[in-house]
Motif scaffolding. Structure first.
Motif, PDB file in Angstrom:
ATOM      1  N   GLU A 165       0.808  -1.212   0.000  1.00  0.00           N
ATOM      2  CA  GLU A 165       0.000   0.000   0.000  1.00  0.00           C
ATOM      3  C   GLU A 165       0.844   1.266   0.000  1.00  0.00           C
ATOM      4  O   GLU A 165       0.333   2.361  -0.270  1.00  0.00           O
ATOM      5  CB  GLU A 165      -0.909  -0.015   1.245  1.00  0.00           C
ATOM      6  CG  GLU A 165      -1.895   1.105   1.355  1.00  0.00           C
ATOM      7  CD  GLU A 165      -3.061   0.964   0.396  1.00  0.00           C
ATOM      8  OE1 GLU A 165      -3.818   1.933   0.246  1.00  0.00           O
ATOM      9  OE2 GLU A 165      -3.224  -0.110  -0.216  1.00  0.00           O
ATOM     10  N   GLY A 166       2.139   1.135   0.316  1.00  0.00           N
ATOM     11  CA  GLY A 166       2.978   2.315   0.445  1.00  0.00           C
ATOM     12  C   GLY A 166       2.809   3.008   1.779  1.00  0.00           C
ATOM     13  O   GLY A 166       2.995   4.234   1.892  1.00  0.00           O
ATOM     14  N   ALA A 167       2.481   2.223   2.792  1.00  0.00           N
ATOM     15  CA  ALA A 167       2.275   2.782   4.129  1.00  0.00           C
ATOM     16  C   ALA A 167       3.572   3.322   4.706  1.00  0.00           C
ATOM     17  O   ALA A 167       4.678   2.939   4.302  1.00  0.00           O
ATOM     18  CB  ALA A 167       1.703   1.710   5.054  1.00  0.00           C
ATOM     19  N   ARG A 168       3.407   4.200   5.686  1.00  0.00           N
ATOM     20  CA  ARG A 168       4.543   4.686   6.454  1.00  0.00           C
ATOM     21  C   ARG A 168       4.377   4.265   7.913  1.00  0.00           C
ATOM     22  O   ARG A 168       3.267   4.004   8.380  1.00  0.00           O
ATOM     23  CB  ARG A 168       4.674   6.204   6.341  1.00  0.00           C
ATOM     24  CG  ARG A 168       5.035   6.641   4.934  1.00  0.00           C
ATOM     25  CD  ARG A 168       5.519   8.075   4.883  1.00  0.00           C
ATOM     26  NE  ARG A 168       4.421   9.028   5.045  1.00  0.00           N
ATOM     27  CZ  ARG A 168       4.604  10.346   5.156  1.00  0.00           C
ATOM     28  NH1 ARG A 168       5.834  10.856   5.147  1.00  0.00           N
ATOM     29  NH2 ARG A 168       3.571  11.160   5.270  1.00  0.00           N
ATOM     30  N   THR A 228      18.834   2.203  14.621  1.00  0.00           N
ATOM     31  CA  THR A 228      19.894   3.208  14.603  1.00  0.00           C
ATOM     32  C   THR A 228      20.627   3.189  13.266  1.00  0.00           C
ATOM     33  O   THR A 228      20.928   4.247  12.680  1.00  0.00           O
ATOM     34  CB  THR A 228      20.879   2.956  15.754  1.00  0.00           C
ATOM     35  OG1 THR A 228      20.186   3.083  17.002  1.00  0.00           O
ATOM     36  CG2 THR A 228      22.029   3.945  15.715  1.00  0.00           C
ATOM     37  N   ALA A 229      20.912   1.985  12.759  1.00  0.00           N
ATOM     38  CA  ALA A 229      21.572   1.869  11.461  1.00  0.00           C
ATOM     39  C   ALA A 229      20.679   2.386  10.339  1.00  0.00           C
ATOM     40  O   ALA A 229      21.152   3.034   9.389  1.00  0.00           O
ATOM     41  CB  ALA A 229      21.960   0.415  11.208  1.00  0.00           C
ATOM     42  N   ALA A 235      16.475   8.011   5.745  1.00  0.00           N
ATOM     43  CA  ALA A 235      15.081   7.718   5.387  1.00  0.00           C
ATOM     44  C   ALA A 235      14.089   8.112   6.463  1.00  0.00           C
ATOM     45  O   ALA A 235      12.878   8.094   6.220  1.00  0.00           O
ATOM     46  CB  ALA A 235      14.944   6.227   5.083  1.00  0.00           C
ATOM     47  N   VAL A 236      14.582   8.459   7.652  1.00  0.00           N
ATOM     48  CA  VAL A 236      13.713   8.706   8.793  1.00  0.00           C
ATOM     49  C   VAL A 236      13.600  10.211   9.049  1.00  0.00           C
ATOM     50  O   VAL A 236      14.610  10.904   9.150  1.00  0.00           O
ATOM     51  CB  VAL A 236      14.258   8.005  10.059  1.00  0.00           C
ATOM     52  CG1 VAL A 236      13.331   8.249  11.250  1.00  0.00           C
ATOM     53  CG2 VAL A 236      14.437   6.511   9.813  1.00  0.00           C
ATOM     54  N   THR A 237      12.372  10.686   9.130  1.00  0.00           N
ATOM     55  CA  THR A 237      12.115  12.064   9.538  1.00  0.00           C
ATOM     56  C   THR A 237      11.845  12.072  11.032  1.00  0.00           C
ATOM     57  O   THR A 237      10.976  11.342  11.515  1.00  0.00           O
ATOM     58  CB  THR A 237      10.905  12.649   8.794  1.00  0.00           C
ATOM     59  OG1 THR A 237      11.158  12.630   7.389  1.00  0.00           O
ATOM     60  CG2 THR A 237      10.627  14.077   9.246  1.00  0.00           C
ATOM     61  N   LEU A 248       9.117   9.120  11.487  1.00  0.00           N
ATOM     62  CA  LEU A 248       8.232   8.796  10.375  1.00  0.00           C
ATOM     63  C   LEU A 248       9.078   8.294   9.217  1.00  0.00           C
ATOM     64  O   LEU A 248      10.049   8.949   8.827  1.00  0.00           O
ATOM     65  CB  LEU A 248       7.448  10.055   9.971  1.00  0.00           C
ATOM     66  CG  LEU A 248       6.440   9.929   8.831  1.00  0.00           C
ATOM     67  CD1 LEU A 248       5.251   9.063   9.252  1.00  0.00           C
ATOM     68  CD2 LEU A 248       5.951  11.325   8.414  1.00  0.00           C
ATOM     69  N   PHE A 249       8.711   7.136   8.661  1.00  0.00           N
ATOM     70  CA  PHE A 249       9.516   6.575   7.568  1.00  0.00           C
ATOM     71  C   PHE A 249       8.694   5.588   6.745  1.00  0.00           C
ATOM     72  O   PHE A 249       7.697   5.027   7.234  1.00  0.00           O
ATOM     73  CB  PHE A 249      10.784   5.899   8.106  1.00  0.00           C
ATOM     74  CG  PHE A 249      10.562   4.910   9.212  1.00  0.00           C
ATOM     75  CD1 PHE A 249      10.293   3.573   8.949  1.00  0.00           C
ATOM     76  CD2 PHE A 249      10.643   5.317  10.545  1.00  0.00           C
ATOM     77  CE1 PHE A 249      10.106   2.666   9.977  1.00  0.00           C
ATOM     78  CE2 PHE A 249      10.447   4.411  11.584  1.00  0.00           C
ATOM     79  CZ  PHE A 249      10.184   3.084  11.295  1.00  0.00           C
ATOM     80  N   PRO A 250       9.108   5.352   5.487  1.00  0.00           N
ATOM     81  CA  PRO A 250       8.380   4.418   4.624  1.00  0.00           C
ATOM     82  C   PRO A 250       8.556   2.983   5.117  1.00  0.00           C
ATOM     83  O   PRO A 250       9.684   2.531   5.365  1.00  0.00           O
ATOM     84  CB  PRO A 250       9.027   4.611   3.252  1.00  0.00           C
ATOM     85  CG  PRO A 250       9.789   5.894   3.342  1.00  0.00           C
ATOM     86  CD  PRO A 250      10.199   6.038   4.770  1.00  0.00           C
ATOM     87  N   LEU A 251       7.450   2.257   5.223  1.00  0.00           N
ATOM     88  CA  LEU A 251       7.515   0.877   5.701  1.00  0.00           C
ATOM     89  C   LEU A 251       8.323  -0.005   4.752  1.00  0.00           C
ATOM     90  O   LEU A 251       9.169  -0.796   5.191  1.00  0.00           O
ATOM     91  CB  LEU A 251       6.095   0.337   5.886  1.00  0.00           C
ATOM     92  CG  LEU A 251       5.942  -1.033   6.551  1.00  0.00           C
ATOM     93  CD1 LEU A 251       4.623  -1.097   7.323  1.00  0.00           C
ATOM     94  CD2 LEU A 251       6.006  -2.181   5.565  1.00  0.00           C
ATOM     95  N   ALA A 252       8.096   0.113   3.462  1.00  0.00           N
ATOM     96  CA  ALA A 252       8.789  -0.745   2.497  1.00  0.00           C
ATOM     97  C   ALA A 252      10.300  -0.530   2.558  1.00  0.00           C
ATOM     98  O   ALA A 252      11.080  -1.492   2.493  1.00  0.00           O
ATOM     99  CB  ALA A 252       8.278  -0.478   1.085  1.00  0.00           C
ATOM    100  N   GLU A 253      10.725   0.716   2.687  1.00  0.00           N
ATOM    101  CA  GLU A 253      12.154   1.013   2.762  1.00  0.00           C
ATOM    102  C   GLU A 253      12.760   0.433   4.038  1.00  0.00           C
ATOM    103  O   GLU A 253      13.888  -0.097   4.025  1.00  0.00           O
ATOM    104  CB  GLU A 253      12.363   2.517   2.694  1.00  0.00           C
ATOM    105  CG  GLU A 253      13.787   2.940   2.381  1.00  0.00           C
ATOM    106  CD  GLU A 253      13.902   4.398   2.007  1.00  0.00           C
ATOM    107  OE1 GLU A 253      15.026   4.952   2.120  1.00  0.00           O
ATOM    108  OE2 GLU A 253      12.889   5.001   1.590  1.00  0.00           O
ATOM    109  N   ALA A 254      12.013   0.510   5.124  1.00  0.00           N
ATOM    110  CA  ALA A 254      12.496  -0.048   6.388  1.00  0.00           C
ATOM    111  C   ALA A 254      12.627  -1.568   6.306  1.00  0.00           C
ATOM    112  O   ALA A 254      13.607  -2.144   6.794  1.00  0.00           O
ATOM    113  CB  ALA A 254      11.548   0.329   7.516  1.00  0.00           C
TER     114      ALA A 254
END
Length: 287
Positions: A165-168, A228-229, A235-237, A248-254
């Motif tokens: 879904e592109g969730a964050r 932390t890494a 990617a994290v605001t 706040l960050f994109p779930l897929a990227e995480a």
């Protein structure tokens, strides 16, 4: 006599929190997987109810909120450690633990905000007896169902659909040890360890049954180091919401980062089956 709040503190309100969330980057139409520490926000007028209203204000009517509503106490008592129970109790617990019911089973260890969302009018809850989620918003039903027993936090779970879904992810005063999204990465490392898990379920005819299934063995103990890494990637605001530090960050990227990181940093090891694969997220009181 209880200590008074310092004069530098002030009560937090629904408009305050909504404004902070918008300033962090939460936008109308967002799909958010939210982890909260209510205590970290400071003194909130209306406590968890106000926090939910502020979240809904920030994502708007087109947005969807998702929270973990896990029920780790619906598990085999032989693996309990927080606290353990006497072995003489085990058979009674196995025989008498109520079957999971998405509508009525509370999520007592996850905190006040998830429990408030679970019981909010219009909320939809997934059906896994140990690792359920609850959602509010136009995409809630599609994201929550199905949730098969063998895919607690894996490819068939709401987590995988949130990724699509592109969730964050919003960590609202919570740490990376609460980041449920990282568990999806545990399913994707080569040859993940597995373990049996048992719980009470409701059968299609309404009866109660104690069942055992095999799933990926989950372990959040290194998630703080992983988080932390991940932050180093940019990617994290990060910013303030109330008195809390929010992320706040994109779930897929995480999940993609975590899959690679876990494959590199987790040594192969035998699994002893003692870990209860359901993280706990106590929010604590508002004041």
């Amino acid at each position: 006599m209880p200590a008074a709040f310092p004069n530098t503190h002030r009560p937090r309100t629904r408009p305050d929190l909504a404004e902070d969330l918008t300033g962090l980057g939460v936008a109308p139409g967002d799909t958010l997987l939210v982890h909260t520490s209510l205590r970290s926000l400071g003194w909130v007028c209306g406590a968890d109810q106000t926090v939910v209203h502020a979240l809904l204000d920030a994502v708007g009517p087109a947005g969807t909120l998702v929270v973990p509503t896990q029920t780790g106490d619906n598990s085999d008592p032989s693996g309990w450690a927080d606290p353990p129970v006497p072995e003489s109790w085990w058979e009674t617990v196995r025989a008498q633990t109520p079957a999971f019911d998405p509508a009525t089973t509370p999520s007592v260890r996850m905190g006040r905000v998830p429990e408030r969302i679970r019981t909010w009018p219009g909320a939809v809850r997934s059906t896994h007896p140990q690792t359920s989620f609850a959602a509010l918003g136009p995409h809630a039903a599609r994201l929550m169902h199905p949730h098969p027993l063998e895919s607690a936090l894996g490819e068939g779970s709401p987590l995988a659909r949130l990724e699509e879904e592109g969730a964050r992810v919003l960590l609202l005063g919570a740490g990376y040890d609460s980041c449920t999204a990282f568990h999806l990465a545990e399913y994707r490392v080569p040859d993940p360890p597995t373990e049996p898990s048992s719980c009470a379920v409701r059968t299609p005819d309404g009866a109660r049954e104690w069942v055992t299934y095999t799933g990926v063995a989950l372990d959040e103990s290194d998630f703080p180091a992983l988080g932390t890494a991940f932050e180093v990637t940019g990617a994290v605001t990060t910013g303030p919401v109330g008195s809390a530090t929010a992320r706040l960050f994109p779930l897929a990227e995480a999940v993609a980062f975590a899959t690679s990181w876990l494959a590199r940093n987790r040594p192969p090891r035998p699994w002893d089956g003692a870990h209860t694969p359901h993280p706990q997220h106590p929010d604590g009181p508002a004041a």
